[in-house]
Motif scaffolding. Structure first.
Motif, PDB file in Angstrom:
ATOM      1  N   PHE A  10       0.843  -1.197   0.000  1.00 29.99           N
ATOM      2  CA  PHE A  10       0.000   0.000   0.000  1.00 29.99           C
ATOM      3  C   PHE A  10       0.876   1.244   0.000  1.00 29.99           C
ATOM      4  CE2 PHE A  10      -2.466   3.202   2.525  1.00 29.99           C
ATOM      5  CZ  PHE A  10      -3.422   3.450   1.561  1.00 29.99           C
ATOM      6  N   ARG A  11       0.727   2.043  -1.056  1.00 28.22           N
ATOM      7  CA  ARG A  11       1.456   3.309  -1.182  1.00 28.22           C
ATOM      8  C   ARG A  11       2.942   3.163  -0.823  1.00 28.22           C
ATOM      9  NH1 ARG A  11      -2.966   7.538   1.390  1.00 28.22           N
ATOM     10  NH2 ARG A  11      -4.593   7.111  -0.118  1.00 28.22           N
ATOM     11  N   GLY A  12       3.570   2.217  -1.445  1.00 29.16           N
ATOM     12  CA  GLY A  12       5.008   2.034  -1.253  1.00 29.16           C
ATOM     13  C   GLY A  12       5.382   1.224  -0.030  1.00 29.16           C
ATOM     14  N   ARG A  13       4.395   0.938   0.824  1.00 29.98           N
ATOM     15  CA  ARG A  13       4.697   0.096   1.991  1.00 29.98           C
ATOM     16  C   ARG A  13       4.511  -1.365   1.628  1.00 29.98           C
ATOM     17  NH1 ARG A  13       1.772   1.614   7.407  1.00 29.98           N
ATOM     18  NH2 ARG A  13       2.817  -0.326   7.968  1.00 29.98           N
ATOM     19  N   ARG A  14       5.485  -2.167   1.972  1.00 33.49           N
ATOM     20  CA  ARG A  14       5.399  -3.592   1.703  1.00 33.49           C
ATOM     21  C   ARG A  14       5.173  -4.335   3.012  1.00 33.49           C
ATOM     22  NH1 ARG A  14       8.322  -5.126  -3.225  1.00 33.49           N
ATOM     23  NH2 ARG A  14       8.430  -3.230  -4.444  1.00 33.49           N
ATOM     24  N   ASN A  15       4.960  -5.614   2.872  1.00 26.88           N
ATOM     25  CA  ASN A  15       4.791  -6.452   4.060  1.00 26.88           C
ATOM     26  C   ASN A  15       3.596  -6.055   4.920  1.00 26.88           C
ATOM     27  OD1 ASN A  15       6.713  -8.272   3.560  1.00 26.88           O
ATOM     28  ND2 ASN A  15       7.850  -7.989   5.463  1.00 26.88           N
ATOM     29  N   LEU A  16       2.510  -5.678   4.261  1.00 27.28           N
ATOM     30  CA  LEU A  16       1.300  -5.404   5.032  1.00 27.28           C
ATOM     31  C   LEU A  16       0.587  -6.722   5.289  1.00 27.28           C
ATOM     32  CD1 LEU A  16      -0.204  -2.205   3.396  1.00 27.28           C
ATOM     33  CD2 LEU A  16       1.334  -2.427   5.347  1.00 27.28           C
ATOM     34  N   GLY A  17       0.357  -7.021   6.545  1.00 27.88           N
ATOM     35  CA  GLY A  17      -0.274  -8.279   6.912  1.00 27.88           C
ATOM     36  C   GLY A  17      -1.775  -8.124   7.031  1.00 27.88           C
ATOM     37  N   THR A  18      -2.514  -9.118   6.471  1.00 23.85           N
ATOM     38  CA  THR A  18      -3.960  -9.124   6.649  1.00 23.85           C
ATOM     39  C   THR A  18      -4.247  -9.167   8.149  1.00 23.85           C
ATOM     40  OG1 THR A  18      -3.664 -11.397   5.949  1.00 23.85           O
ATOM     41  CG2 THR A  18      -5.081 -10.035   4.594  1.00 23.85           C
ATOM     42  N   GLY A  19      -5.138  -8.357   8.572  1.00 23.95           N
ATOM     43  CA  GLY A  19      -5.425  -8.297  10.004  1.00 23.95           C
ATOM     44  C   GLY A  19      -4.419  -7.409  10.710  1.00 23.95           C
ATOM     45  N   SER A  20      -3.221  -7.920  10.967  1.00 23.54           N
ATOM     46  CA  SER A  20      -2.261  -7.219  11.829  1.00 23.54           C
ATOM     47  C   SER A  20      -2.056  -5.763  11.415  1.00 23.54           C
ATOM     48  CB  SER A  20      -0.914  -7.947  11.807  1.00 23.54           C
ATOM     49  OG  SER A  20      -1.086  -9.282  12.180  1.00 23.54           O
ATOM     50  N   SER A  21      -1.736  -5.533  10.130  1.00 21.38           N
ATOM     51  CA  SER A  21      -1.502  -4.153   9.684  1.00 21.38           C
ATOM     52  C   SER A  21      -2.809  -3.371   9.682  1.00 21.38           C
ATOM     53  CB  SER A  21      -0.902  -4.145   8.279  1.00 21.38           C
ATOM     54  OG  SER A  21       0.305  -4.851   8.254  1.00 21.38           O
ATOM     55  N   THR A  22      -3.893  -4.067   9.386  1.00 19.51           N
ATOM     56  CA  THR A  22      -5.191  -3.381   9.318  1.00 19.51           C
ATOM     57  C   THR A  22      -5.635  -2.933  10.701  1.00 19.51           C
ATOM     58  OG1 THR A  22      -5.623  -5.133   7.707  1.00 19.51           O
ATOM     59  CG2 THR A  22      -7.390  -3.555   8.104  1.00 19.51           C
ATOM     60  N   TRP A  23      -5.338  -3.758  11.720  1.00 17.92           N
ATOM     61  CA  TRP A  23      -5.708  -3.350  13.088  1.00 17.92           C
ATOM     62  C   TRP A  23      -4.939  -2.082  13.477  1.00 17.92           C
ATOM     63  CZ3 TRP A  23      -9.737  -6.002  13.367  1.00 17.92           C
ATOM     64  CH2 TRP A  23      -9.784  -7.385  13.229  1.00 17.92           C
ATOM     65  N   ALA A  24      -3.653  -2.037  13.095  1.00 19.18           N
ATOM     66  CA  ALA A  24      -2.835  -0.859  13.436  1.00 19.18           C
ATOM     67  C   ALA A  24      -3.390   0.378  12.726  1.00 19.18           C
ATOM     68  CB  ALA A  24      -1.386  -1.107  13.051  1.00 19.18           C
ATOM     69  N   ALA A  25      -3.793   0.193  11.461  1.00 11.37           N
ATOM     70  CA  ALA A  25      -4.357   1.325  10.707  1.00 11.37           C
ATOM     71  C   ALA A  25      -5.693   1.757  11.312  1.00 11.37           C
ATOM     72  CB  ALA A  25      -4.539   0.932   9.245  1.00 11.37           C
ATOM     73  N   LEU A  26      -6.444   0.784  11.814  1.00 10.16           N
ATOM     74  CA  LEU A  26      -7.729   1.117  12.441  1.00 10.16           C
ATOM     75  C   LEU A  26      -7.504   1.983  13.686  1.00 10.16           C
ATOM     76  CD1 LEU A  26     -10.813   0.770  12.620  1.00 10.16           C
ATOM     77  CD2 LEU A  26     -10.424  -1.360  13.879  1.00 10.16           C
ATOM     78  N   ALA A  27      -6.470   1.651  14.456  1.00 13.50           N
ATOM     79  CA  ALA A  27      -6.166   2.470  15.641  1.00 13.50           C
ATOM     80  C   ALA A  27      -5.793   3.889  15.214  1.00 13.50           C
ATOM     81  CB  ALA A  27      -5.025   1.827  16.435  1.00 13.50           C
ATOM     82  N   ASP A  28      -5.041   4.019  14.117  1.00 13.92           N
ATOM     83  CA  ASP A  28      -4.692   5.355  13.615  1.00 13.92           C
ATOM     84  C   ASP A  28      -5.935   6.106  13.153  1.00 13.92           C
ATOM     85  OD1 ASP A  28      -2.026   5.034  14.142  1.00 13.92           O
ATOM     86  OD2 ASP A  28      -1.471   4.479  12.092  1.00 13.92           O
ATOM     87  N   PHE A  29      -6.849   5.390  12.515  1.00 12.04           N
ATOM     88  CA  PHE A  29      -8.101   6.013  12.062  1.00 12.04           C
ATOM     89  C   PHE A  29      -8.927   6.474  13.264  1.00 12.04           C
ATOM     90  CE2 PHE A  29     -12.656   4.777  11.035  1.00 12.04           C
ATOM     91  CZ  PHE A  29     -12.991   6.033  10.544  1.00 12.04           C
ATOM     92  N   ARG A  30      -9.026   5.613  14.280  1.00 11.91           N
ATOM     93  CA  ARG A  30      -9.797   5.980  15.478  1.00 11.91           C
ATOM     94  C   ARG A  30      -9.133   7.128  16.242  1.00 11.91           C
ATOM     95  NH1 ARG A  30     -13.012   3.254  18.502  1.00 11.91           N
ATOM     96  NH2 ARG A  30     -11.555   3.055  20.241  1.00 11.91           N
ATOM     97  N   ALA A  31      -7.803   7.219  16.121  1.00  9.70           N
ATOM     98  CA  ALA A  31      -7.099   8.322  16.790  1.00  9.70           C
ATOM     99  C   ALA A  31      -7.136   9.602  15.956  1.00  9.70           C
ATOM    100  CB  ALA A  31      -5.656   7.911  17.050  1.00  9.70           C
ATOM    101  N   GLY A  32      -7.736   9.523  14.751  1.00 10.11           N
ATOM    102  CA  GLY A  32      -7.851  10.709  13.899  1.00 10.11           C
ATOM    103  C   GLY A  32      -6.597  11.008  13.094  1.00 10.11           C
ATOM    104  N   LYS A  33      -5.680  10.032  13.012  1.00 11.36           N
ATOM    105  CA  LYS A  33      -4.426  10.274  12.271  1.00 11.36           C
ATOM    106  C   LYS A  33      -4.588  10.051  10.774  1.00 11.36           C
ATOM    107  CE  LYS A  33      -0.769   9.584  15.545  1.00 11.36           C
ATOM    108  NZ  LYS A  33       0.499   8.916  15.718  1.00 11.36           N
ATOM    109  N   ILE A  34      -5.509   9.173  10.379  1.00 11.72           N
ATOM    110  CA  ILE A  34      -5.802   8.979   8.959  1.00 11.72           C
ATOM    111  C   ILE A  34      -7.316   9.017   8.792  1.00 11.72           C
ATOM    112  CG2 ILE A  34      -3.720   7.627   8.426  1.00 11.72           C
ATOM    113  CD1 ILE A  34      -5.404   5.068   8.634  1.00 11.72           C
ATOM    114  N   ASP A  35      -7.781   9.343   7.544  1.00 11.70           N
ATOM    115  CA  ASP A  35      -9.235   9.388   7.340  1.00 11.70           C
ATOM    116  C   ASP A  35      -9.755   7.999   6.954  1.00 11.70           C
ATOM    117  OD1 ASP A  35      -8.600   9.033   4.692  1.00 11.70           O
ATOM    118  OD2 ASP A  35      -8.897  11.141   4.153  1.00 11.70           O
TER     119      ASP A  35
END
Ligand code: FES
Length: 580
Positions: free
Chosen positions: A159-184
């Motif tokens: 995703f956008r130049g990032r490699r090694n994104l894991g199903t679930g694991s990376s998505t949970w981290a992104a969800l925390a960023d979304f809930r913290a208002g860091k990403i839309d």
């Protein structure tokens, strides 16, 4: 050298249907003509049932229609007669309220499909979390020659130049960023899509890859098959080879109970620790062992947790993904690293020993599969906790927890159920600090129902905004194998049956001491007794149907959450000639 056992055509189970002269079942053989088969297509050949958990809502099994053809090719080549038999599809992504409920139904489905049809051997096609243990549980009870074909993991996420994104694991981290208002939200959704790369199971060492790996260790799939990515051409070749091999297994009369022993299960437990496998594996391995009348308990996991380091550097405990694992040599290479802790004499579906099957294997990448003197984590990935809050045990994925929280005492914030948790977790007035211990009740096998993967409770938004990403969380739920954090799961007995978790109140102090393997509620015995006397069970979720059957018969987490009448030993008559 001892002669290999061989059965003859008249010993084939399918002959009771197809070739019993004068028996009422005999006439059924001509109905194969309806399907376009000539007599020579099936006459005197082992019938191989291909139990397929594919459906149009099983996203991880999208490639199975082609793999079935690959298996069939192998069966035909080896002189067998392949028949595809669709089974319940239990997709982790879409089945609600919990796939664990339907694991047991699929296990029953598998057993009864095999029993009721003219089948001599089985190829089991699964991979998405619960499908693997379910297929093995049903086949163990039926005990006919069988080989498991794992779906294989999907490709690594980008995703956008990032490699090694894991199903679930990376998505949970992104969800925390979304809930913290860091990403839309749009970015978060695009992030998730970037992890859904191809057909195949989740690409981390989540429940799917843990279970397919452990079934591989048990000797029930072609050695190393579990590490092959779903879309790699080797995967088709493996499926075809499995088709060829199962025909030979029928002639050799090589059955699950001949292959899998307590030593095989202890090997699987050791490998589970080295992989830092999913916490779900404890439940599934115990359930599978009980189907084979093999003793396996949480104590076996505790023992291995002390002796085996994590050498597999895969998410969620490490850095890499299943595709990297395959290129680094896969499971056979990992087993070669821990070979001194394995019983190498255990048998596999090939008829050869585990030791013979890993001979010559070695890691090609010492960061993905680490050597013993440079492990990812010095002790086993999973730890079993006991104490007055979990008299029959609870589990923590130590390798995916925050080191500073492994010894922690804090005040409980109790949510009586999942709905209440969702309603209040982000309440700005919630009296929560990073030291609080989040407690979710009523999320166990009967409670939720079906012990859903709710154990990684969300961090309250106001703490996320402060940068907090982990807290001690306790529940009788499970957790996705792709999840991480200091989440204590499977608290047993569950709160719905009056386990101590049901008696916790907001403000109580809870003490976690991972080194001491303890989890305790710091209230007096008198207070405990009073709360127990005051407790009343909630009304049942189900009045009828499979849900009621499940709730009335499901065993607790330490016993594998099987249905009591399926887990018990005993004989079920096989249909005889004329039985129709
Ligand atoms: Fe199927 Fe993860 S959703 S393996």
């Amino acid at each position: 050298m001892t002669e290999k056992k061989r059965i003859s055509v008249s010993d084939l189970r399918s002959q009771r249907w197809f070739a019993a002269p004068g028996q009422p079942g005999n006439h059924k053989s001509y109905r194969t003509k309806q399907m376009g088969y000539a007599g020579e297509d099936f006459r005197d050949k082992p019938v191989i049932g291909i139990i397929n958990t594919w459906s149009e809502l099983a996203s991880c099994h999208t490639h199975f229609p082609q793999r079935v053809e690959d298996v069939k090719r192998g069966v035909w080549q080896a002189g067998g007669f392949p028949v595809e038999l669709p089974a319940l599809s239990v997709s982790e992504s879409y089945v609600r309220p919990s796939t664990l409920i339907y694991r047991n139904l699929l296990a029953m489905d598998t057993e009864e499909i095999l029993r009721s049809h003219p089948v001599d051997g089985a190829v089991l096609m699964g991979g998405c979390d619960k499908t693997t243990p379910a297929l093995l549980m049903g086949t163990a009870s039926m005990n006919i020659p069988a080989i498991f074909v794992p779906a294989g993991a999907m490709l690594s996420g980008h995703f956008r130049g990032r490699r090694n994104l894991g199903t679930g694991s990376s998505t949970w981290a992104a969800l925390a960023d979304f809930r913290a208002g860091k990403i839309d939200e749009k970015t978060w959704r695009a992030f998730g899509e970037g992890t859904a790369r191809s057909p195949g199971t989740c690409n981390t060492m989540g429940t799917a890859s843990t279970m397919t790996s452990l079934v591989d260790v048990l000797g029930m799939s072609l050695p190393g098959a579990s590490s092959i990515p779903a879309v790699d051409s080797t995967h088709s070749q493996m499926a075809s080879l499995a088709g060829r091999r199962i025909v030979e297994m029928v002639w050799e009369d090589l059955r699950p109970r001949d292959i899998v022993s307590r030593a095989s299960f202890l090997n699987a437990v050791v490998a589970d620790m080295a992989l830092s496998g999913s916490t779900n594996s404890l439940i599934h391995l115990i359930a599978m062992a009980r189907r084979l009348e093999i003793a396996l308990s949480l104590d076996d996991f505790s023992t291995a947790a002390e002796a085996v380091p994590v050498v597999c550097n895969l998410q969620p405990s490490g850095k890499y993904l299943m595709e990297d694992f395959y290129y680094a040599g896969g499971l056979r290479a990992l087993l070669s690293v821990i070979r001194d802790q394995l019983d190498l004499s255990c048998l596999t579906v090939t008829g050869r020993s585990l030791g013979e099957e890993i001979e010559g294997a070695a890691p090609y990448d010492s960061d993905v599969i680490r050597p013993l003197d440079n492990p990812v984590y010095a002790a086993g990935g999973l730890v079993v906790l006991k104490g007055n809050l979990a008299p029959r045990g609870a589990v923590l994925k130590r390798a995916a927890a925050s080191p500073q929280l492994l010894k922690h005492t804090g005040p409980a914030i109790v949510f009586p159920n999942f709905k209440e948790m969702l309603a209040h977790i982000d309440d700005p007035d919630l009296d929560v600090t990073p030291d609080s211990v989040l407690v979710l009740q009523d999320a166990g096998p009967i409670g939720a129902p079906g012990m859903p993967e709710w154990g990684m409770l969300p961090i309250p938004k106001k703490l996320l905004a402060q940068g907090v990403r982990d807290m001690v969380r306790i529940s009788d739920a499970r957790m996705s194998g792709t999840s991480y954090g200091t989440c204590i799961l499977h608290v047993c007995p569950e709160s719905r049956v009056g386990g101590p978790l049901a008696l916790v109140r907001t403000g109580d102090l809870i003490r976690l001491d991972t080194d001491a393997r303890s989890l305790d509620l710091l209230i007096t015995e008198e207070e405990f007794a009073q709360r127990r006397a005051d407790w009343t069970p909630p009304p049942p979720h189900y009045q009828r149907g499979y849900g009621a059957l499940f709730s009335e018969h499901v065993l607790q987490a330490d016993e594998g959450c099987d249905l009591d009448f399926l887990a018990k030993p005993g004989m079920t008559p096989d249909p005889e000639a004329g039985f129709s």
